[in-house]
Design a protein around this motif. Structure first.
Motif, short mmCIF file in Angstrom:
data_model
loop_
_atom_site.label_atom_id
_atom_site.label_comp_id
_atom_site.label_asym_id
_atom_site.label_seq_id
_atom_site.Cartn_x
_atom_site.Cartn_y
_atom_site.Cartn_z
N ASP A 1 -9.49 11.29 -8.82
CA ASP A 1 -8.07 11.59 -8.95
C ASP A 1 -7.65 11.13 -10.35
O ASP A 1 -8.50 10.70 -11.14
CB ASP A 1 -7.24 10.94 -7.84
CG ASP A 1 -7.42 9.43 -7.79
OD1 ASP A 1 -8.02 8.88 -8.72
OD2 ASP A 1 -6.97 8.80 -6.81
N LYS A 2 -6.38 11.22 -10.64
CA LYS A 2 -5.89 10.90 -11.99
C LYS A 2 -6.30 9.49 -12.42
O LYS A 2 -6.82 9.28 -13.52
CB LYS A 2 -4.37 11.06 -11.99
CG LYS A 2 -3.68 10.71 -13.29
CD LYS A 2 -2.21 11.07 -13.27
CE LYS A 2 -1.42 10.44 -12.14
NZ LYS A 2 -1.07 9.05 -12.28
N LYS B 1 -14.86 10.43 -5.49
CA LYS B 1 -13.61 11.13 -5.20
C LYS B 1 -12.73 10.90 -6.43
O LYS B 1 -12.30 9.79 -6.70
CB LYS B 1 -12.95 10.55 -3.96
CG LYS B 1 -11.54 11.12 -3.75
CD LYS B 1 -11.19 11.17 -2.30
CE LYS B 1 -10.00 12.00 -1.94
NZ LYS B 1 -8.90 12.10 -2.85
#
Length: 153
Positions: A119-120, A117
């Protein structure tokens, strides 16, 4: 002290090689340290893609169990239970004597991450850990151009 210490040498005087102290540090570790300890290896496809060997597991990753009773089972991580050092994976449950179904805790070292997963923050971690980019930079090596420029002074 044991006479048979296994031949391991200790290089840093500030670090203990005592089993007792190592176990105490492990089991009393704060949540931030447990996150790092609860890491899983990346699958071979992800390893080729990101040039990173392992990552701390997080909630929406998809993992495959590679050891133990549930070997070969796959699923999404639904909870990282740091207090108990386990992760809960959907579809890996068992039935209690009372008939209730409960999640089975599996240690992250017995799993392989098959889908991240992202994200930034996770992308930043992958960039930082990227082995190929580090080797391309060449650990503080001087190029011929750098050497030539040094003589200009």
């Amino acid at each position: 002290r044991s006479q048979y210490w296994g031949g391991r040498m200790k290089f840093s005087p500030s670090v203990s090689s005592s089993r007792r102290k190592a176990r105490k540090a492990h089991f009393n570790a704060p949540s931030s340290v447990r996150r790092i300890i609860m890491s899983s290896a990346l699958s071979s496809e992800l390893r080729k893609k990101y040039h990173v060997r392992s990552m701390p597991v997080r909630k929406d990753d998809e993992v495959s169990v590679v050891r133990g009773t549930y070997k070969g089972r796959e699923g999404k991580v639904i909870q990282c239970y740091r207090k108990k050092w386990v992760i809960h994976i959907d579809r890996i449950t068992r039935e209690k004597q009372s008939g209730a179904t409960v999640q089975v805790g599996i240690h992250p070292s017995k799993c392989v991450i098959t889908k991240l997963k992202l994200d930034k923050d996770r992308k930043n971690i992958l960039e930082r850990k990227n082995k190929e980019a580090k080797s391309a930079k060449g650990k503080g090596k001087f190029t011929e151009q750098d050497v030539a420029m040094a003589d200009v002074d």
